[in-house]
Design a protein around this motif. Structure first.
Motif, PDB file in Angstrom:
ATOM      1  N   ASP A  41       0.802  -1.221   0.000  1.00 49.82           N
ATOM      2  CA  ASP A  41       0.000   0.000   0.000  1.00 49.82           C
ATOM      3  C   ASP A  41       0.836   1.273   0.000  1.00 49.82           C
ATOM      4  OD1 ASP A  41      -2.335  -1.477   0.024  1.00 49.82           O
ATOM      5  OD2 ASP A  41      -2.407  -1.539   2.213  1.00 49.82           O
ATOM      6  N   GLY A  42       2.126   1.161   0.244  1.00 51.28           N
ATOM      7  CA  GLY A  42       2.962   2.351   0.277  1.00 51.28           C
ATOM      8  C   GLY A  42       4.349   2.039   0.790  1.00 51.28           C
ATOM      9  N   ILE A  43       5.042   3.078   1.170  1.00 53.41           N
ATOM     10  CA  ILE A  43       6.416   2.934   1.617  1.00 53.41           C
ATOM     11  C   ILE A  43       6.609   3.744   2.900  1.00 53.41           C
ATOM     12  CG2 ILE A  43       7.276   4.883   0.251  1.00 53.41           C
ATOM     13  CD1 ILE A  43       9.734   3.120  -0.355  1.00 53.41           C
ATOM     14  N   SER A  44       7.501   3.302   3.747  1.00 49.80           N
ATOM     15  CA  SER A  44       7.780   3.992   4.992  1.00 49.80           C
ATOM     16  C   SER A  44       9.239   3.792   5.358  1.00 49.80           C
ATOM     17  CB  SER A  44       6.896   3.431   6.108  1.00 49.80           C
ATOM     18  OG  SER A  44       7.307   3.971   7.359  1.00 49.80           O
ATOM     19  N   THR A  45       9.832   4.821   5.910  1.00 49.54           N
ATOM     20  CA  THR A  45      11.192   4.662   6.423  1.00 49.54           C
ATOM     21  C   THR A  45      11.173   4.353   7.911  1.00 49.54           C
ATOM     22  OG1 THR A  45      11.388   7.032   6.814  1.00 49.54           O
ATOM     23  CG2 THR A  45      12.189   6.205   4.693  1.00 49.54           C
ATOM     24  N   TYR A  46       9.993   4.268   8.499  1.00 49.83           N
ATOM     25  CA  TYR A  46       9.865   3.955   9.914  1.00 49.83           C
ATOM     26  C   TYR A  46       9.716   2.450  10.157  1.00 49.83           C
ATOM     27  CZ  TYR A  46       9.178   8.924  10.406  1.00 49.83           C
ATOM     28  OH  TYR A  46       9.359  10.280  10.370  1.00 49.83           O
ATOM     29  N   LYS A  66       5.760  -0.449  28.141  1.00 50.53           N
ATOM     30  CA  LYS A  66       7.099  -0.231  28.689  1.00 50.53           C
ATOM     31  C   LYS A  66       7.433   1.247  28.859  1.00 50.53           C
ATOM     32  CE  LYS A  66       8.074  -4.626  28.487  1.00 50.53           C
ATOM     33  NZ  LYS A  66       8.287  -5.462  29.657  1.00 50.53           N
ATOM     34  N   GLY A  67       6.508   2.140  28.465  1.00 49.98           N
ATOM     35  CA  GLY A  67       6.737   3.569  28.596  1.00 49.98           C
ATOM     36  C   GLY A  67       7.707   4.135  27.568  1.00 49.98           C
ATOM     37  N   ILE A  68       7.752   3.518  26.391  1.00 49.94           N
ATOM     38  CA  ILE A  68       8.647   3.970  25.325  1.00 49.94           C
ATOM     39  C   ILE A  68       7.834   4.746  24.299  1.00 49.94           C
ATOM     40  CG2 ILE A  68      10.209   3.232  23.483  1.00 49.94           C
ATOM     41  CD1 ILE A  68      10.661   0.650  25.095  1.00 49.94           C
ATOM     42  N   GLN A  69       8.282   5.954  24.003  1.00 57.60           N
ATOM     43  CA  GLN A  69       7.610   6.762  22.991  1.00 57.60           C
ATOM     44  C   GLN A  69       8.142   6.394  21.615  1.00 57.60           C
ATOM     45  OE1 GLN A  69       7.877  10.898  23.902  1.00 57.60           O
ATOM     46  NE2 GLN A  69       6.780  10.695  25.843  1.00 57.60           N
ATOM     47  N   ALA A  70       7.322   6.563  20.601  1.00 62.56           N
ATOM     48  CA  ALA A  70       7.691   6.171  19.243  1.00 62.56           C
ATOM     49  C   ALA A  70       8.578   7.191  18.535  1.00 62.56           C
ATOM     50  CB  ALA A  70       6.435   5.920  18.416  1.00 62.56           C
ATOM     51  N   ASN A  71       8.812   8.334  19.157  1.00 58.62           N
ATOM     52  CA  ASN A  71       9.653   9.353  18.524  1.00 58.62           C
ATOM     53  C   ASN A  71      11.031   8.780  18.205  1.00 58.62           C
ATOM     54  OD1 ASN A  71       7.459  10.695  19.489  1.00 58.62           O
ATOM     55  ND2 ASN A  71       8.584  12.333  20.464  1.00 58.62           N
ATOM     56  N   ASN A  72      11.524   9.056  17.016  1.00 55.70           N
ATOM     57  CA  ASN A  72      12.871   8.658  16.594  1.00 55.70           C
ATOM     58  C   ASN A  72      13.119   7.153  16.661  1.00 55.70           C
ATOM     59  OD1 ASN A  72      13.681  11.335  16.071  1.00 55.70           O
ATOM     60  ND2 ASN A  72      13.978  11.647  18.261  1.00 55.70           N
ATOM     61  N   THR A  73      12.121   6.368  16.297  1.00 52.95           N
ATOM     62  CA  THR A  73      12.294   4.912  16.277  1.00 52.95           C
ATOM     63  C   THR A  73      12.147   4.381  14.855  1.00 52.95           C
ATOM     64  OG1 THR A  73       9.946   4.460  16.669  1.00 52.95           O
ATOM     65  CG2 THR A  73      11.375   4.618  18.619  1.00 52.95           C
ATOM     66  N   SER A  89      19.427   7.520  20.021  1.00 54.87           N
ATOM     67  CA  SER A  89      19.781   7.905  21.373  1.00 54.87           C
ATOM     68  C   SER A  89      21.283   8.093  21.494  1.00 54.87           C
ATOM     69  CB  SER A  89      19.332   6.804  22.347  1.00 54.87           C
ATOM     70  OG  SER A  89      19.772   7.096  23.654  1.00 54.87           O
ATOM     71  N   ALA A  90      21.680   8.936  22.430  1.00 53.68           N
ATOM     72  CA  ALA A  90      23.104   9.105  22.720  1.00 53.68           C
ATOM     73  C   ALA A  90      23.597   7.962  23.595  1.00 53.68           C
ATOM     74  CB  ALA A  90      23.342  10.439  23.415  1.00 53.68           C
ATOM     75  N   VAL A  91      22.679   7.239  24.208  1.00 58.80           N
ATOM     76  CA  VAL A  91      23.029   6.108  25.066  1.00 58.80           C
ATOM     77  C   VAL A  91      23.105   4.853  24.217  1.00 58.80           C
ATOM     78  CG1 VAL A  91      22.313   4.734  27.056  1.00 58.80           C
ATOM     79  CG2 VAL A  91      21.852   7.191  27.009  1.00 58.80           C
TER      80      VAL A  91
END
Length: 102
Positions: A41-46, A66-73, A89-91
């Motif tokens: 149906d399409g393309i995604s880089t996520y 787990k309290g993980i946000q989807a930002n930058n994943t 992440s820097a970690v």
């Protein structure tokens, strides 16, 4: 082909090789690459190409648990029920998450 880099024979070979690998995709107007989506149906880089909307929703549920946000994943499907979630992440490190709800 009018650039200074293209005038250099060694760089020209590299540029020709790169163009052969990605030129067609850069100018493709197929329906899959014209829109964001999953699978055909399409393309995604996520999400990896083999990741379905149901897969993404299942992983999102575990992330919320787990309290993980989807930002930058980025989500990569390794096999049915097995995924790799990469978080910018820097970690540095690796952690295995499981779905506690079964």
């Amino acid at each position: 082909k009018a650039s200074a880099a293209y005038a250099d024979a060694e760089k020209k070979a590299t540029l020709d090789d790169l163009w052969a690998k990605c030129g067609e995709a850069m100018y493709s107007l197929t329906s899959k690459v014209r829109s964001l989506g999953f699978g055909d149906d399409g393309i995604s880089t996520y999400y990896s190409a083999n990741c379905s909307k149901a897969d993404a929703e299942a992983v999102q549920a575990v992330m919320e648990q787990k309290g993980i946000q989807a930002n930058n994943t980025r989500l990569f499907k390794i096999a049915d029920g097995e995924f790799e979630l990469r978080l910018a992440s820097a970690v540095e490190g690796t952690e295995v998450l499981t779905n506690d709800s079964g």
